[in-house]
Design a protein around this motif. Structure first.
Motif, mmCIF file in Angstrom:
data_model
loop_
_atom_site.group_PDB
_atom_site.id
_atom_site.type_symbol
_atom_site.label_atom_id
_atom_site.label_comp_id
_atom_site.label_asym_id
_atom_site.label_seq_id
_atom_site.Cartn_x
_atom_site.Cartn_y
_atom_site.Cartn_z
ATOM 1 N N THR A 20 0.794 -1.229 0.000
ATOM 2 C CA THR A 20 0.000 0.000 0.000
ATOM 3 C C THR A 20 0.825 1.277 0.000
ATOM 4 O O THR A 20 0.277 2.362 -0.147
ATOM 5 N N TRP A 21 2.144 1.181 0.182
ATOM 6 C CA TRP A 21 2.992 2.370 0.179
ATOM 7 C C TRP A 21 4.394 2.014 -0.267
ATOM 8 O O TRP A 21 4.955 1.012 0.171
ATOM 9 N N MET A 22 4.957 2.837 -1.142
ATOM 10 C CA MET A 22 6.359 2.714 -1.542
ATOM 11 C C MET A 22 6.977 4.104 -1.527
ATOM 12 O O MET A 22 6.300 5.091 -1.826
ATOM 13 N N PRO A 23 8.264 4.191 -1.217
ATOM 14 C CA PRO A 23 8.942 5.485 -1.233
ATOM 15 C C PRO A 23 9.178 5.939 -2.673
ATOM 16 O O PRO A 23 8.765 5.264 -3.624
ATOM 17 N N ALA A 24 9.881 7.029 -2.827
ATOM 18 C CA ALA A 24 10.203 7.551 -4.157
ATOM 19 C C ALA A 24 10.893 6.470 -4.995
ATOM 20 O O ALA A 24 11.669 5.665 -4.463
ATOM 21 N N PRO A 25 10.623 6.436 -6.303
ATOM 22 C CA PRO A 25 11.210 5.410 -7.163
ATOM 23 C C PRO A 25 12.735 5.290 -7.069
ATOM 24 O O PRO A 25 13.267 4.201 -7.214
ATOM 25 N N ALA A 26 13.414 6.372 -6.788
ATOM 26 C CA ALA A 26 14.881 6.337 -6.718
ATOM 27 C C ALA A 26 15.399 5.412 -5.613
ATOM 28 O O ALA A 26 16.544 4.966 -5.668
ATOM 29 N N VAL A 27 14.574 5.115 -4.628
ATOM 30 C CA VAL A 27 15.020 4.264 -3.519
ATOM 31 C C VAL A 27 14.216 2.970 -3.386
ATOM 32 O O VAL A 27 14.311 2.281 -2.374
ATOM 33 N N HIS A 28 13.433 2.606 -4.407
ATOM 34 C CA HIS A 28 12.640 1.376 -4.357
ATOM 35 C C HIS A 28 13.507 0.156 -4.068
ATOM 36 O O HIS A 28 13.152 -0.675 -3.230
ATOM 37 N N CYS A 29 14.617 0.016 -4.761
ATOM 38 C CA CYS A 29 15.439 -1.188 -4.606
ATOM 39 C C CYS A 29 15.976 -1.308 -3.183
ATOM 40 O O CYS A 29 15.930 -2.388 -2.589
ATOM 41 N N ARG A 30 16.462 -0.215 -2.637
ATOM 42 C CA ARG A 30 16.977 -0.248 -1.262
ATOM 43 C C ARG A 30 15.844 -0.599 -0.295
ATOM 44 O O ARG A 30 16.022 -1.425 0.597
ATOM 45 N N TYR A 31 14.693 0.023 -0.472
ATOM 46 C CA TYR A 31 13.561 -0.202 0.423
ATOM 47 C C TYR A 31 13.105 -1.662 0.374
ATOM 48 O O TYR A 31 12.934 -2.301 1.420
ATOM 49 N N VAL A 32 12.927 -2.191 -0.819
ATOM 50 C CA VAL A 32 12.490 -3.583 -0.972
ATOM 51 C C VAL A 32 13.533 -4.519 -0.362
ATOM 52 O O VAL A 32 13.189 -5.456 0.363
ATOM 53 N N GLY A 33 14.795 -4.278 -0.642
ATOM 54 C CA GLY A 33 15.851 -5.136 -0.100
ATOM 55 C C GLY A 33 15.890 -5.139 1.409
ATOM 56 O O GLY A 33 16.000 -6.193 2.050
ATOM 57 N N GLU A 34 15.784 -3.950 2.011
ATOM 58 C CA GLU A 34 15.812 -3.872 3.467
ATOM 59 C C GLU A 34 14.547 -4.473 4.081
ATOM 60 O O GLU A 34 14.602 -5.097 5.140
ATOM 61 N N TRP A 35 13.410 -4.309 3.404
ATOM 62 C CA TRP A 35 12.156 -4.885 3.904
ATOM 63 C C TRP A 35 12.254 -6.412 3.926
ATOM 64 O O TRP A 35 11.933 -7.060 4.924
ATOM 65 N N VAL A 36 12.714 -6.983 2.821
ATOM 66 C CA VAL A 36 12.816 -8.440 2.710
ATOM 67 C C VAL A 36 13.861 -8.985 3.687
ATOM 68 O O VAL A 36 13.630 -10.000 4.355
#
Length: 72
Positions: A20-36
């Motif tokens: 339901t929420w994602m940060p700015a596209p520039a940091v998607h990969c970092r966010y997904v990686g840290e979440w997982v």
């Protein structure tokens, strides 16, 4: 890992997950990686909608590597 964010961004995210929420596209990969990595570290469950959102957002991260240690 603690990542500094603006108060506005913190309010927008609140307690939402990547479905339901994602940060700015520039940091998607970092966010997904840290979440997982956090989910794996603490053996936390992932529901189907969250899993689909993570997979959808991870498509743009072909060279991502996850590193984590299981919590004891």
């Amino acid at each position: 890992m603690l990542v500094g964010v603006t108060a506005r961004s913190n309010r927008q995210k609140s307690d939402q997950d990547p479905a339901t929420w994602m940060p700015a596209p520039a940091v998607h990969c970092r966010y997904v990686g840290e979440w997982v990595a956090t989910k794996h570290r603490w053996s936390l469950a992932v529901d189907q909608v969250e899993r689909e959102a993570l997979l959808r957002n991870a498509v743009g991260c072909p060279n991502a590597t996850l590193a984590f240690e299981r919590a004891s």
